[in-house]
Design a protein around this motif. Structure first.
Motif, mmCIF file in Angstrom:
data_model
loop_
_atom_site.group_PDB
_atom_site.id
_atom_site.type_symbol
_atom_site.label_atom_id
_atom_site.label_comp_id
_atom_site.label_asym_id
_atom_site.label_seq_id
_atom_site.Cartn_x
_atom_site.Cartn_y
_atom_site.Cartn_z
ATOM 1 N N THR A 124 10.744 -10.279 9.432
ATOM 2 C CA THR A 124 10.733 -9.319 8.323
ATOM 3 C C THR A 124 11.657 -9.787 7.208
ATOM 4 O O THR A 124 11.329 -9.686 6.017
ATOM 5 N N ASP A 125 12.812 -10.316 7.576
ATOM 6 C CA ASP A 125 13.732 -10.859 6.577
ATOM 7 C C ASP A 125 13.092 -12.037 5.844
ATOM 8 O O ASP A 125 13.229 -12.182 4.628
ATOM 9 N N LEU A 126 12.383 -12.888 6.605
ATOM 10 C CA LEU A 126 11.736 -14.055 6.010
ATOM 11 C C LEU A 126 10.686 -13.642 4.982
ATOM 12 O O LEU A 126 10.500 -14.314 3.963
ATOM 13 N N PHE A 127 10.030 -12.517 5.231
ATOM 14 C CA PHE A 127 8.973 -12.069 4.330
ATOM 15 C C PHE A 127 9.528 -11.567 2.990
ATOM 16 O O PHE A 127 8.757 -11.337 2.055
ATOM 17 N N LEU A 128 10.848 -11.389 2.893
ATOM 18 C CA LEU A 128 11.427 -11.050 1.602
ATOM 19 C C LEU A 128 11.172 -12.145 0.568
ATOM 20 O O LEU A 128 11.121 -11.884 -0.635
ATOM 21 N N ASP A 129 11.014 -13.390 1.062
ATOM 22 C CA ASP A 129 10.772 -14.509 0.156
ATOM 23 C C ASP A 129 9.308 -14.630 -0.238
ATOM 24 O O ASP A 129 8.968 -15.444 -1.092
ATOM 25 N N ALA A 130 8.428 -13.873 0.404
ATOM 26 C CA ALA A 130 7.003 -13.926 0.058
ATOM 27 C C ALA A 130 6.781 -13.321 -1.321
ATOM 28 O O ALA A 130 7.552 -12.478 -1.796
ATOM 29 N N LYS A 131 5.698 -13.743 -1.958
ATOM 30 C CA LYS A 131 5.412 -13.231 -3.295
ATOM 31 C C LYS A 131 4.809 -11.838 -3.221
ATOM 32 O O LYS A 131 4.297 -11.405 -2.178
ATOM 33 N N GLU A 132 4.872 -11.131 -4.327
ATOM 34 C CA GLU A 132 4.271 -9.806 -4.411
ATOM 35 C C GLU A 132 2.773 -9.903 -4.145
ATOM 36 O O GLU A 132 2.095 -10.809 -4.640
ATOM 37 N N GLY A 133 2.261 -8.979 -3.342
ATOM 38 C CA GLY A 133 0.842 -8.965 -3.014
ATOM 39 C C GLY A 133 0.480 -9.776 -1.792
ATOM 40 O O GLY A 133 -0.665 -9.710 -1.334
ATOM 41 N N CYS A 134 1.420 -10.549 -1.257
ATOM 42 C CA CYS A 134 1.149 -11.315 -0.039
ATOM 43 C C CYS A 134 0.802 -10.355 1.100
ATOM 44 O O CYS A 134 1.458 -9.328 1.279
ATOM 45 N N LYS A 135 -0.211 -10.699 1.884
ATOM 46 C CA LYS A 135 -0.637 -9.848 2.993
ATOM 47 C C LYS A 135 -0.246 -10.505 4.319
ATOM 48 O O LYS A 135 -0.497 -11.685 4.528
ATOM 49 N N ILE A 136 0.361 -9.716 5.197
ATOM 50 C CA ILE A 136 0.873 -10.200 6.473
ATOM 51 C C ILE A 136 0.113 -9.496 7.589
ATOM 52 O O ILE A 136 0.188 -8.270 7.732
ATOM 53 N N VAL A 137 -0.641 -10.274 8.372
ATOM 54 C CA VAL A 137 -1.449 -9.726 9.459
ATOM 55 C C VAL A 137 -0.701 -9.954 10.774
ATOM 56 O O VAL A 137 -0.257 -11.074 11.057
ATOM 57 N N SER A 138 -0.549 -8.905 11.561
ATOM 58 C CA SER A 138 0.213 -9.006 12.810
ATOM 59 C C SER A 138 -0.359 -8.042 13.845
ATOM 60 O O SER A 138 -1.107 -7.126 13.514
ATOM 61 N N LEU A 139 0.035 -8.246 15.104
ATOM 62 C CA LEU A 139 -0.391 -7.342 16.166
ATOM 63 C C LEU A 139 0.642 -6.265 16.454
ATOM 64 O O LEU A 139 0.336 -5.300 17.151
ATOM 65 N N ARG A 140 1.846 -6.424 15.956
ATOM 66 C CA ARG A 140 2.845 -5.359 15.991
ATOM 67 C C ARG A 140 3.337 -5.144 14.568
ATOM 68 O O ARG A 140 3.558 -6.098 13.828
ATOM 69 N N SER A 141 3.505 -3.908 14.200
ATOM 70 C CA SER A 141 3.871 -3.605 12.826
ATOM 71 C C SER A 141 5.315 -4.003 12.540
ATOM 72 O O SER A 141 6.197 -3.836 13.384
ATOM 73 N N PHE A 142 5.544 -4.505 11.344
ATOM 74 C CA PHE A 142 6.895 -4.820 10.902
ATOM 75 C C PHE A 142 7.569 -3.615 10.246
ATOM 76 O O PHE A 142 8.719 -3.708 9.821
ATOM 77 N N VAL A 143 6.843 -2.517 10.163
ATOM 78 C CA VAL A 143 7.399 -1.288 9.595
ATOM 79 C C VAL A 143 7.323 -0.202 10.659
ATOM 80 O O VAL A 143 6.240 0.121 11.145
ATOM 81 N N PRO A 144 8.476 0.386 11.080
ATOM 82 C CA PRO A 144 8.456 1.427 12.110
ATOM 83 C C PRO A 144 7.605 2.617 11.688
ATOM 84 O O PRO A 144 7.492 2.940 10.499
ATOM 85 N N SER A 145 6.986 3.260 12.653
ATOM 86 C CA SER A 145 6.167 4.431 12.362
ATOM 87 C C SER A 145 7.016 5.521 11.709
ATOM 88 O O SER A 145 8.126 5.813 12.150
ATOM 89 N N GLY A 146 6.502 6.122 10.647
ATOM 90 C CA GLY A 146 7.214 7.194 9.963
ATOM 91 C C GLY A 146 8.368 6.720 9.104
ATOM 92 O O GLY A 146 9.192 7.540 8.664
ATOM 93 N N HIS A 147 8.459 5.428 8.838
ATOM 94 C CA HIS A 147 9.587 4.887 8.070
ATOM 95 C C HIS A 147 9.605 5.463 6.653
ATOM 96 O O HIS A 147 8.582 5.527 5.979
ATOM 97 N N GLN A 148 10.789 5.869 6.205
ATOM 98 C CA GLN A 148 10.993 6.373 4.854
ATOM 99 C C GLN A 148 12.190 5.671 4.233
ATOM 100 O O GLN A 148 13.154 5.329 4.917
ATOM 101 N N ILE A 149 12.127 5.455 2.926
ATOM 102 C CA ILE A 149 13.271 4.877 2.219
ATOM 103 C C ILE A 149 14.322 5.954 2.022
ATOM 104 O O ILE A 149 14.026 7.057 1.559
#
Length: 513
Positions: free
Chosen positions: A433-458
């Motif tokens: 997840t930290d590494l994906f900070l360097d990805a460009k805007e609009g980059c799509k990341i496909v995974s079998l486990r979510s990198f965002v916890p369920s119900g996550h809020q800022i």
């Protein structure tokens, strides 16, 4: 006596009223807003503040970031052919160690997260409509139709890997040369040699030749082409009993097909047909990938046993039908960059390059899988030339994708990143997840486990969490979509989008001013 039972005696004196107390909540000043990229350090990774419920590591093996390959797709209409099917036994093809009774056990809190992801928004299904045709995709390989580069090149013929012993008998009135047949592909390239004898875990030559014939007839040749001999009928007769006469009939049908392909190659019809096309039918993609695997990986499948032995993190491969749906959903294009983190023997990388024409990168850290990936890459180039197809560039790298400089650099320009993180620890997923900070805007990341916890809020407290810049949708996969289980499951597509975080920061700043 009444007072003993809780009743007060009558009195003219009124009790004194309790004084009213007013509570005032003082508004705490907002905390300073750090930049998300500043928080992707090792210190922040160790902080439980940003790990949320996934902070505790799940059981892991020594190398949890690898994703070794198993046999590619199963879903083929080739009769009784067994060598082209995913093996569920220990013979021939390696059995995945991660069946339902052997699946990795995750953290309890992560299991709870999965159960909570049942809302309509979280369980958004993948879109079913086909993406628009990529008109920029150029299918024809100039080299494949040119005499300048020569018609012969290094490749693995089917007969070279069939490895027949004395146990594979030929008809009594035939000899070894009688059962060898040469097949022409839709290009100016050499023919491939097949042995018509069949056996367990061997290439079923007759079945594969018929598949080649049917795809070439439908995709490459004019609709009005007629054949005097029925290659499918002769194949069916050989299924019942292989006699010398039936072998001769089949070889004559193949030679008629070869002549037709040779004619339309010379007069330029095949090249022009490919020039007018911008995408390959999926059955052709699947057959070409299977041919590559059968010739490069299957003869060396024992090397994968070393790869899996003693580990509990091996989950196998996403099979071609699922990969196709995933990459269609993210609308991968020929002018885009695709990256597979933990690419195993390279199956998904090759599929992205072949089916979508994208520049395709893969990174794998296990040496034996890397060796097989290089064999596949070499045979893949030969197969594409046989079929007259120009794939996207393939770039395979050895090493840890968290440390490999070329991979870290390409992540910054990648349009689509795929990571089979089903068996990754929480710590490794956090580093990704930290590494994906360097990805460009609009980059799509496909995974079998979510990198965002369920119900996550800022919130002001987690404002530096990299998950704040990822928007996630959820899709479903089904039986025979993955190699490690017959059951279905979920996958996730995260899109890097910093707008929501910027909006939240702006609101905080206005509130504090």
């Amino acid at each position: 006596m009444n007072s003993l039972f809780g009743k007060k005696p009558a009195s003219g004196v009124k009790p004194r009223a309790k004084p009213a107390i007013r509570v005032v909540h003082a508004k705490a000043p907002p905390k300073p807003t750090p930049l998300p990229s500043k928080l992707a350090s090792s210190k922040r990774q160790e902080s439980p503040r940003y790990l949320d419920s996934s902070a505790r590591s799940s059981p892991s093996a020594s190398n949890p970031r690898s994703s070794p390959a198993t046999t590619p797709s199963v879903d083929r209409d080739i009769g009784s052919s067994s060598h082209l099917k995913v093996k569920r036994t220990a013979t021939g093809r390696q059995k995945s160690p991660n069946r339902q009774d052997q699946q990795v056990k995750w953290d309890e809190d992560e299991s709870e997260e999965s159960d909570e992801e049942g809302s309509p928004d979280d369980r958004k299904r993948q879109r079913t409509e086909e993406p628009a045709v990529d008109l920029k995709r150029q299918l024809r390989s100039r080299k494949a139709f040119s005499d300048e580069f020569g018609k012969t090149f290094d490749m693995v013929h089917a007969v070279d890997v069939q490895g027949f012993s004395d146990g594979y008998k030929i008809p009594p009135d035939a000899n070894v040369e009688d059962v060898v047949v040469k097949v022409k592909y839709p290009s100016a390239s050499q023919r491939e040699r097949f042995d018509l004898r069949t056996g367990r875990d061997k290439i079923n030559a007759a079945e594969e030749i018929v598949q080649i014939f049917e795809i070439v007839k439908r995709v490459y040749l004019p609709d009005d082409v007629k054949y005097d001999r029925d290659i499918v009928r002769t194949r069916n007769l050989m299924r019942r009993e292989m006699t010398k006469d039936r072998i001769i009939d089949f070889k004559e049908a193949v030679e008629e097909y070869n002549s037709v392909v040779q004619k339309y190659t010379k007069n330029g019809v095949l090249a022009r047909k490919l020039d007018d096309m911008h995408q390959l039918p999926f059955d052709q993609v699947r057959l070409m990938l299977q041919q590559v695997y059968d010739r490069a990986v299957s003869p060396n499948v024992d090397n994968l046993k070393k790869y899996e032995n003693g580990t509990d993190n091996v989950y196998g491969e996403l099979l071609p039908p699922l990969v196709s749906r995933m990459l269609k959903e993210v609308d991968l294009r020929s002018d885009q960059v695709f990256v597979d983190l933990g690419s195993g023997v390279g199956n998904v990388v090759l599929q992205a390059a072949l089916q979508f024409g994208s520049e395709s990168w893969g990174c794998e850290m296990m040496e034996n899988a890397c060796d097989l990936a290089e064999k596949q890459e070499k045979e893949f180039k030969a197969r594409c030339r046989l079929w007259g197809i120009q794939p996207g560039k393939v770039r395979l790298r050895r090493g840890d994708f968290l440390e490999n400089d070329s991979i870290k650099k390409v992540i910054q320009t990648a349009d689509v990143i795929l990571v089979n993180n089903q068996a990754f620890t929480s710590e490794l997923n956090q580093k990704l997840t930290d590494l994906f900070l360097d990805a460009k805007e609009g980059c799509k990341i496909v995974s079998l486990r979510s990198f965002v916890p369920s119900g996550h809020q800022i919130t002001p407290r987690n404002i530096g969490n990299p998950a704040n810049v990822l928007e996630v949708t959820r899709g479903e996969y089904y039986a025979q979509d993955v190699s490690w289980t017959d059951a279905g499951g979920s996958y996730f597509i995260a899109t890097k989008d910093s707008r929501r975080l910027r909006k939240f920061i702006d609101k905080l700043n206005k509130r504090g001013s």
